[in-house]
Design a protein around this motif. Structure first.
Motif, PDB file in Angstrom:
ATOM      1  N   TRP A  65       0.817  -1.215   0.000  1.00 38.06           N
ATOM      2  CA  TRP A  65       0.000   0.000   0.000  1.00 38.06           C
ATOM      3  C   TRP A  65       0.851   1.265   0.000  1.00 38.06           C
ATOM      4  CZ3 TRP A  65      -5.120   1.021  -0.356  1.00 38.06           C
ATOM      5  CH2 TRP A  65      -5.552   2.292   0.042  1.00 38.06           C
ATOM      6  N   LEU A  66       0.471   2.233  -0.829  1.00 32.70           N
ATOM      7  CA  LEU A  66       0.991   3.597  -0.713  1.00 32.70           C
ATOM      8  C   LEU A  66      -0.196   4.533  -0.877  1.00 32.70           C
ATOM      9  CD1 LEU A  66       3.033   5.964  -0.714  1.00 32.70           C
ATOM     10  CD2 LEU A  66       3.386   5.560  -3.148  1.00 32.70           C
ATOM     11  N   GLY A  67      -0.557   5.230   0.200  1.00 33.69           N
ATOM     12  CA  GLY A  67      -1.683   6.161   0.131  1.00 33.69           C
ATOM     13  C   GLY A  67      -1.238   7.519   0.632  1.00 33.69           C
ATOM     14  N   GLU A  68      -1.796   8.592   0.061  1.00 37.43           N
ATOM     15  CA  GLU A  68      -1.372   9.932   0.486  1.00 37.43           C
ATOM     16  C   GLU A  68      -1.592  10.146   1.980  1.00 37.43           C
ATOM     17  OE1 GLU A  68      -3.064  13.421  -1.444  1.00 37.43           O
ATOM     18  OE2 GLU A  68      -1.557  14.658  -0.452  1.00 37.43           O
ATOM     19  N   GLU A  69      -2.726   9.673   2.490  1.00 35.51           N
ATOM     20  CA  GLU A  69      -3.082   9.971   3.884  1.00 35.51           C
ATOM     21  C   GLU A  69      -2.480   9.000   4.892  1.00 35.51           C
ATOM     22  OE1 GLU A  69      -4.625  12.791   4.386  1.00 35.51           O
ATOM     23  OE2 GLU A  69      -4.759  13.052   2.211  1.00 35.51           O
ATOM     24  N   THR A  70      -2.228   7.741   4.469  1.00 35.53           N
ATOM     25  CA  THR A  70      -1.772   6.734   5.444  1.00 35.53           C
ATOM     26  C   THR A  70      -0.370   6.217   5.159  1.00 35.53           C
ATOM     27  OG1 THR A  70      -2.931   4.998   4.197  1.00 35.53           O
ATOM     28  CG2 THR A  70      -4.109   5.982   6.056  1.00 35.53           C
ATOM     29  N   GLY A  71       0.274   6.689   4.103  1.00 36.64           N
ATOM     30  CA  GLY A  71       1.659   6.305   3.841  1.00 36.64           C
ATOM     31  C   GLY A  71       1.812   4.889   3.295  1.00 36.64           C
ATOM     32  N   THR A  72       2.987   4.300   3.542  1.00 28.79           N
ATOM     33  CA  THR A  72       3.281   2.996   2.930  1.00 28.79           C
ATOM     34  C   THR A  72       3.115   1.863   3.937  1.00 28.79           C
ATOM     35  OG1 THR A  72       5.595   3.272   3.485  1.00 28.79           O
ATOM     36  CG2 THR A  72       4.961   3.907   1.272  1.00 28.79           C
ATOM     37  N   GLU A  73       2.719   0.720   3.395  1.00 28.92           N
ATOM     38  CA  GLU A  73       2.662  -0.512   4.190  1.00 28.92           C
ATOM     39  C   GLU A  73       3.112  -1.643   3.287  1.00 28.92           C
ATOM     40  OE1 GLU A  73      -1.230  -1.352   5.950  1.00 28.92           O
ATOM     41  OE2 GLU A  73      -1.245   0.766   6.550  1.00 28.92           O
ATOM     42  N   ALA A  74       4.055  -2.431   3.762  1.00 32.06           N
ATOM     43  CA  ALA A  74       4.508  -3.573   2.961  1.00 32.06           C
ATOM     44  C   ALA A  74       3.418  -4.633   2.976  1.00 32.06           C
ATOM     45  CB  ALA A  74       5.791  -4.127   3.539  1.00 32.06           C
ATOM     46  N   GLY A  75       3.288  -5.368   1.880  1.00 28.29           N
ATOM     47  CA  GLY A  75       2.344  -6.482   1.829  1.00 28.29           C
ATOM     48  C   GLY A  75       3.112  -7.793   1.810  1.00 28.29           C
ATOM     49  N   GLU A  76       2.386  -8.882   1.999  1.00 24.38           N
ATOM     50  CA  GLU A  76       2.995 -10.210   1.933  1.00 24.38           C
ATOM     51  C   GLU A  76       3.569 -10.452   0.531  1.00 24.38           C
ATOM     52  OE1 GLU A  76       0.645 -14.089   2.520  1.00 24.38           O
ATOM     53  OE2 GLU A  76       0.085 -12.721   4.162  1.00 24.38           O
ATOM     54  N   ASP A  77       2.878  -9.920  -0.471  1.00 27.14           N
ATOM     55  CA  ASP A  77       3.325 -10.012  -1.859  1.00 27.14           C
ATOM     56  C   ASP A  77       4.145  -8.760  -2.171  1.00 27.14           C
ATOM     57  OD1 ASP A  77       3.663  -9.888  -4.572  1.00 27.14           O
ATOM     58  OD2 ASP A  77       1.573 -10.320  -5.087  1.00 27.14           O
ATOM     59  N   PRO A  78       5.484  -8.903  -2.244  1.00 28.08           N
ATOM     60  CA  PRO A  78       6.317  -7.709  -2.434  1.00 28.08           C
ATOM     61  C   PRO A  78       6.272  -7.157  -3.856  1.00 28.08           C
ATOM     62  CG  PRO A  78       7.688  -9.683  -2.386  1.00 28.08           C
ATOM     63  CD  PRO A  78       6.270 -10.150  -2.166  1.00 28.08           C
ATOM     64  N   THR A  79       5.611  -7.853  -4.776  1.00 32.04           N
ATOM     65  CA  THR A  79       5.610  -7.414  -6.179  1.00 32.04           C
ATOM     66  C   THR A  79       4.415  -6.532  -6.540  1.00 32.04           C
ATOM     67  OG1 THR A  79       4.340  -9.288  -7.080  1.00 32.04           O
ATOM     68  CG2 THR A  79       6.735  -9.611  -6.804  1.00 32.04           C
ATOM     69  N   ARG A  80       3.416  -6.497  -5.657  1.00 36.57           N
ATOM     70  CA  ARG A  80       2.206  -5.734  -6.004  1.00 36.57           C
ATOM     71  C   ARG A  80       1.880  -4.691  -4.940  1.00 36.57           C
ATOM     72  NH1 ARG A  80       1.219 -10.772  -8.036  1.00 36.57           N
ATOM     73  NH2 ARG A  80       0.542 -10.806 -10.208  1.00 36.57           N
ATOM     74  N   ARG A  81       1.448  -3.521  -5.419  1.00 34.86           N
ATOM     75  CA  ARG A  81       1.175  -2.430  -4.484  1.00 34.86           C
ATOM     76  C   ARG A  81       0.078  -1.525  -5.048  1.00 34.86           C
ATOM     77  NH1 ARG A  81       5.525   2.209  -2.736  1.00 34.86           N
ATOM     78  NH2 ARG A  81       5.746   2.430  -4.991  1.00 34.86           N
ATOM     79  N   TRP A  82      -0.860  -1.135  -4.187  1.00 32.83           N
ATOM     80  CA  TRP A  82      -1.843  -0.112  -4.550  1.00 32.83           C
ATOM     81  C   TRP A  82      -1.231   1.260  -4.312  1.00 32.83           C
ATOM     82  CZ3 TRP A  82      -5.512  -2.398  -7.035  1.00 32.83           C
ATOM     83  CH2 TRP A  82      -6.049  -3.615  -6.616  1.00 32.83           C
TER      84      TRP A  82
END
Ligand code: 2AM
Ligand code: CA
Ligand code: CA
Length: 262
Positions: A65-82
């Motif tokens: 995850w990368l969101g303007e309001e909540t920043g980044t969060e790593a996911g279990e799948d390191p290849t995909r990100r919103w």
């Protein structure tokens, strides 16, 4: 046909859009005091991001995850990100001007593969997936066919509040404005790119932008047959903070004009 991921993105954008439209009506009806408006809008965009995150992470719990309001969060799948901007065009929203959007992109192995830019006030859902074209609602999008600068209209963003990018922007504008049909500053980078994809604007450039401002728009323009690059040659349009986009016929002149040495 939109993919399963695209259906999830569209659903999330609509859900956030519904909430934002309600909040926007309060702004329009002057039920929000000028003094409290900034806080009201930051509540509105935080709530929109919460709704989007709930929807996207609910459907795809392993993605990052990368969101303007909540920043980044790593996911279990390191290849995909919103990559999400819940409300792009905040200043317009705050001033009761119906030109703002929800922006959601999906990155896979460092490349943006899908994007949604939703303008709820006009019910225009711009969406694109790599290899599947760019669309506005159910209509296929194509960048404009104009290849003469003097007939072309460009969007840009004016750097705000003491930004270090102002001198470079003024130089860009001094080069572009005299040789074109017009330069517009409408205040939503996501919609500027969606409008290039739709052939409304012929091109767009901006300095001082963030990945979540442009990630979804980049795939829209490319899938509509346009070109997107970093303003500095060889740099990423999403990561570098400086972007140019336009149709194929204008690309050489537009990019060389912006990149010309002093
Ligand atoms: P925002 O509405 O999400 O902040 C317009 O040129 C672009 O710049 C928009 O994508 C807008 O995104 C962003 N923007 C406008 N004013 C801003 C500010 N004061 N700080 C950061 N970004 C801003
Ligand atoms: Ca933004
Ligand atoms: Ca925003």
């Amino acid at each position: 046909m939109p993919s399963a991921n695209m259906n999830v993105m569209i659903k999330a954008a609509r859900k956030a859009g519904r909430g934002l439209v309600k909040d926007f009506r309060e702004v329009e009806n002057l039920q929000v005091s000028v003094k409290g408006a900034g806080d009201f809008v930051s509540r509105a965009d935080r709530e929109a991001e919460r709704l989007i995150k709930e929807e996207l992470r609910g459907a795809r719990p392993t993605y990052g995850w990368l969101g303007e309001e909540t920043g980044t969060e790593a996911g279990e799948d390191p290849t995909r990100r919103w990559i999400v901007d819940p409300l792009d065009g905040t200043t317009n929203f705050l001033h009761g001007m119906p030109h703002w959007a929800v922006s959601i992109a999906l990155e896979h192995k460092g490349e943006i593969v899908a994007g949604v830019v939703f303008d709820p006030a006009k019910d225009e859902m711009f969406w694109a997936e790599k290899g599947a074209g760019a669309w506005m609602n159910d209509q296929r999008l194509r960048v404009s066919g104009r290849s003469r600068m003097i007939e072309a209209v460009f969007a840009t963003g004016v750097p705000f509040g003491g930004s270090r990018h102002l001198p470079a922007f003024l130089k860009d504008t001094a080069r572009i404005a005299p040789i074109t049909a017009g330069v517009r500053r409408w205040g939503s980078a996501a919609l500027d790119l969606a409008y290039v994809a739709a052939g409304r604007f012929d091109g767009y450039w901006e300095r001082g932008i963030q990945p979540y401002d442009v990630a979804a728009g980049v795939v829209l323009v490319r899938e509509a047959g346009g070109f997107v690059e970093g303003l500095r040659k060889g740099e990423s349009p999403v990561e570098s903070g400086a972007i140019l986009a336009c149709n194929a016929g204008l690309f050489t002149t537009f990019s060389e004009t912006l990149r010309a040495a002093d």
